[in-house]
Design a protein around this motif. Structure first.
Motif, PDB file in Angstrom:
ATOM      1  N   PRO A  19     -11.722   4.442  23.123  1.00 60.82           N
ATOM      2  CA  PRO A  19     -13.072   4.135  22.087  1.00 60.82           C
ATOM      3  C   PRO A  19     -13.770   5.503  21.996  1.00 60.82           C
ATOM      4  N   ALA A  20     -13.799   6.368  23.033  1.00 61.46           N
ATOM      5  CA  ALA A  20     -14.402   7.529  23.352  1.00 61.46           C
ATOM      6  C   ALA A  20     -13.897   8.838  22.261  1.00 61.46           C
ATOM      7  N   TRP A  21     -12.502   8.441  21.779  1.00 63.48           N
ATOM      8  CA  TRP A  21     -12.138   9.457  20.981  1.00 63.48           C
ATOM      9  C   TRP A  21     -12.441   9.465  19.491  1.00 63.48           C
ATOM     10  N   ARG A  22     -12.105  10.694  18.717  1.00 64.01           N
ATOM     11  CA  ARG A  22     -12.455  10.305  17.510  1.00 64.01           C
ATOM     12  C   ARG A  22     -11.220  10.646  16.852  1.00 64.01           C
ATOM     13  N   TRP A  23     -10.846   9.856  15.990  1.00 60.42           N
ATOM     14  CA  TRP A  23      -9.391   9.597  15.304  1.00 60.42           C
ATOM     15  C   TRP A  23      -9.631   9.647  13.743  1.00 60.42           C
ATOM     16  N   THR A  24      -8.277  10.535  13.481  1.00 57.15           N
ATOM     17  CA  THR A  24      -8.243  10.898  12.177  1.00 57.15           C
ATOM     18  C   THR A  24      -6.945  10.078  11.645  1.00 57.15           C
ATOM     19  N   LEU A  25      -6.667   9.479  10.555  1.00 60.27           N
ATOM     20  CA  LEU A  25      -5.492   8.566  10.281  1.00 60.27           C
ATOM     21  C   LEU A  25      -5.198   9.096   9.066  1.00 60.27           C
ATOM     22  N   SER A  26      -3.874   9.088   8.758  1.00 60.49           N
ATOM     23  CA  SER A  26      -3.360   9.782   7.464  1.00 60.49           C
ATOM     24  C   SER A  26      -2.146   9.145   7.320  1.00 60.49           C
ATOM     25  N   GLY A  27      -1.945   8.759   6.047  1.00 57.13           N
ATOM     26  CA  GLY A  27      -0.591   8.320   5.734  1.00 57.13           C
ATOM     27  C   GLY A  27       0.063   9.416   5.041  1.00 57.13           C
ATOM     28  N   LEU A  63      -2.113   1.503   3.560  1.00 56.91           N
ATOM     29  CA  LEU A  63      -2.894   2.338   3.254  1.00 56.91           C
ATOM     30  C   LEU A  63      -4.282   1.839   2.967  1.00 56.91           C
ATOM     31  N   ALA A  64      -4.448   0.781   2.596  1.00 57.62           N
ATOM     32  CA  ALA A  64      -5.615  -0.118   2.154  1.00 57.62           C
ATOM     33  C   ALA A  64      -5.894  -0.560   3.464  1.00 57.62           C
ATOM     34  N   ARG A  65      -5.227  -1.276   4.288  1.00 57.70           N
ATOM     35  CA  ARG A  65      -5.607  -1.935   5.706  1.00 57.70           C
ATOM     36  C   ARG A  65      -6.012  -0.748   6.656  1.00 57.70           C
ATOM     37  N   LEU A  66      -5.603   0.573   6.587  1.00 56.39           N
ATOM     38  CA  LEU A  66      -6.028   1.625   7.306  1.00 56.39           C
ATOM     39  C   LEU A  66      -7.466   2.049   6.827  1.00 56.39           C
ATOM     40  N   GLN A  67      -7.611   1.944   5.661  1.00 57.38           N
ATOM     41  CA  GLN A  67      -9.022   2.525   5.161  1.00 57.38           C
ATOM     42  C   GLN A  67     -10.022   1.307   5.601  1.00 57.38           C
ATOM     43  N   GLU A  68      -9.711   0.337   5.647  1.00 53.00           N
ATOM     44  CA  GLU A  68     -10.675  -0.532   6.335  1.00 53.00           C
ATOM     45  C   GLU A  68     -11.024  -0.370   7.987  1.00 53.00           C
ATOM     46  N   LEU A  69     -10.351   0.395   8.386  1.00 51.61           N
ATOM     47  CA  LEU A  69     -10.544   0.899   9.877  1.00 51.61           C
ATOM     48  C   LEU A  69     -11.773   2.119   9.923  1.00 51.61           C
ATOM     49  N   ALA A  70     -12.079   2.773   8.757  1.00 53.95           N
ATOM     50  CA  ALA A  70     -12.842   3.802   8.634  1.00 53.95           C
ATOM     51  C   ALA A  70     -14.325   3.452   9.322  1.00 53.95           C
ATOM     52  N   GLY A  71     -14.775   4.512   9.936  1.00 51.66           N
ATOM     53  CA  GLY A  71     -16.033   4.245  10.770  1.00 51.66           C
ATOM     54  C   GLY A  71     -16.571   5.672  11.354  1.00 51.66           C
ATOM     55  N   PRO A  72     -17.576   5.450  12.027  1.00 48.12           N
ATOM     56  CA  PRO A  72     -18.139   6.612  12.755  1.00 48.12           C
ATOM     57  C   PRO A  72     -17.345   7.565  13.518  1.00 48.12           C
ATOM     58  N   LYS A  73     -16.437   6.737  14.166  1.00 45.92           N
ATOM     59  CA  LYS A  73     -15.206   7.651  14.988  1.00 45.92           C
ATOM     60  C   LYS A  73     -13.949   7.549  14.224  1.00 45.92           C
ATOM     61  N   ILE A  74     -13.655   6.961  13.238  1.00 46.79           N
ATOM     62  CA  ILE A  74     -12.234   7.026  12.561  1.00 46.79           C
ATOM     63  C   ILE A  74     -12.604   7.415  11.207  1.00 46.79           C
ATOM     64  N   SER A  75     -11.635   8.456  10.723  1.00 43.29           N
ATOM     65  CA  SER A  75     -11.601   8.953   9.561  1.00 43.29           C
ATOM     66  C   SER A  75     -10.147   8.594   9.036  1.00 43.29           C
ATOM     67  N   VAL A  76     -10.060   8.122   7.771  1.00 51.02           N
ATOM     68  CA  VAL A  76      -8.935   7.765   7.079  1.00 51.02           C
ATOM     69  C   VAL A  76      -8.577   8.632   5.970  1.00 51.02           C
ATOM     70  N   GLN A  77      -7.851   9.613   5.930  1.00 51.24           N
ATOM     71  CA  GLN A  77      -7.226  10.425   4.924  1.00 51.24           C
ATOM     72  C   GLN A  77      -6.589  10.016   4.025  1.00 51.24           C
ATOM     73  N   ASP A  78      -6.894  10.033   2.734  1.00 53.43           N
ATOM     74  CA  ASP A  78      -5.812   9.799   1.517  1.00 53.43           C
ATOM     75  C   ASP A  78      -4.692  10.891   1.475  1.00 53.43           C
ATOM     76  N   PRO A  79      -3.536  10.534   1.630  1.00 54.04           N
ATOM     77  CA  PRO A  79      -2.388  11.622   1.490  1.00 54.04           C
ATOM     78  C   PRO A  79      -2.564  12.086   0.312  1.00 54.04           C
ATOM     79  N   SER A  80      -2.955  11.779  -1.036  1.00 51.13           N
ATOM     80  CA  SER A  80      -3.257  12.373  -2.143  1.00 51.13           C
ATOM     81  C   SER A  80      -4.042  13.463  -2.137  1.00 51.13           C
ATOM     82  N   ASP A  81      -5.145  13.406  -1.351  1.00 51.73           N
ATOM     83  CA  ASP A  81      -6.153  14.240  -1.294  1.00 51.73           C
ATOM     84  C   ASP A  81      -5.997  15.522  -0.177  1.00 51.73           C
TER      85      ASP A  81
END
Length: 327
Positions: free
Chosen positions: A179-187, A196-214
């Motif tokens: 939990p102390a780590w910062r996470w970047t998730l990308s499809g 992808l939609a379920r991953l987006q639900e995880l986004a928060g202060p320590k979790i970034s979710v990258q849209d692959p189209s961006d």
């Protein structure tokens, strides 16, 4: 039809692409290193825009090529969709020819082949066998000290039994365990939209979710440079090799391999060699343990092999080039 990156005095390399991102990435990885090591001028030809009947390929009769294109010293192709064009060009004004895979025709028809080990081809004077596939990533000089982790998620493929719930469960486990780590998730372009939609639900202060189209062309290299650990789903050999090449401790998410899959065998080979870690070794990945003393930089090794074999006319490697070169 063709795009160029060149200067007038440079040796000329034609890169034949079928437009598929993975194949283009392999070509660019090799081309970039030939440009650094030998000053090569790179010119892209889109095989999907050049119709080549099988008879022209067999007789080595080239199609009409853009008249302003400089004559090649080396022609490199990746992807079966480029093979007819490559064969048609194989006698083009004495140019050397190289294919980046196990070809579906006799090796003797070309000057060289650069083939991943999982294709099951024996190394020879004409064949270089690589660990995984070539890519554009450059090994990092040092890892960041920041607790930043990257998770790269692919999608259904012929090589592994894909399960959204299994993948998401492993992502949840990693985030919960660290939990102390910062996470970047990308499809990726193959990731199912529901996942992808379920991953987006995880986004928060320590979790970034990258849209692959961006993502842009250099996004992955930049993200790996900012990461102290990486996790990759095994369905994409390209993503696995990119992460491993960076030198960032890399783990493989666990999916059931399809029997007889060469890609699955290739991922297992990298795991057995200690280039990447299995899911059961996630604590070692997060602790940064088990790093290989030598970098996995197959694009550089392949470029040096091309030069040492004299496949780029007049530009064989010198002793100093064999010892090292600028990145």
């Amino acid at each position: 039809m063709a795009a160029a990156e060149h200067n007038t005095s440079a040796p000329v390399v034609w890169l034949l692409t079928d437009g598929k991102p993975g194949h283009r990435n392999q070509l660019k990885g090799l081309g970039n290193r030939l440009r650094v090591l030998a000053g090569a001028s790179l010119h892209w030809l889109d095989a999907t825009q050049l119709s080549v009947p099988i008879w022209r390929a067999l007789l080595a009769l080239p199609p009409r090529i853009e008249p302003g294109l400089p004559s090649p010293d080396l022609i490199v192709a990746a992807g079966s969709g480029t093979h007819r064009l490559l064969l048609a060009l194989r006698k083009h004004k004495g140019a050397r020819t190289v294919v980046l895979m196990k070809p579906g025709f006799p090796m003797g028809w070309l000057d060289g082949a650069i083939v991943p080990a999982h294709d099951g081809v024996a190394e020879s004077n004409r064949v270089l066998v690589t660990e995984g596939v070539l890519n554009t990533v450059t090994p990092l000089a040092r890892l960041t000290d920041k607790p930043e982790a990257l998770v790269l998620i692919g999608g259904p493929s012929p090589h592994f039994e894909w399960d959204d719930d299994v993948v998401l469960g492993q992502v949840h486990h990693l985030i919960g365990q660290y939990p102390a780590w910062r996470w970047t998730l990308s499809g990726s372009r193959r990731t199912p939209k529901p996942l992808l939609a379920r991953l987006q639900e995880l986004a928060g202060p320590k979790i970034s979710v990258q849209d692959p189209s961006d993502t842009h062309e250099l996004w992955l290299a930049h993200q790996l440079a900012a990461s102290r650990a990486a996790w990759v789903s095994p369905d994409s050999m390209s993503m696995v090799c990119e992460a491993a090449t960076s030198g960032v401790p890399t783990g493989i998410l666990q999916l059931t391999p399809v029997a007889g899959s060469r890609v699955a065998a290739g991922v297992d080979r990298l795991t057995q060699a200690g280039r990447v870690a299995s899911w059961s070794d996630h604590s070692a990945v997060m602790a940064g343990k088990g790093l290989q003393p030598t970098a996995l930089w197959e694009a550089d090794r392949a470029a040096r092999w091309v030069l040492e074999r004299g496949l780029l006319r007049g530009h064989e490697a010198t002793g100093s080039m064999r010892k090292g070169a600028k990145r």
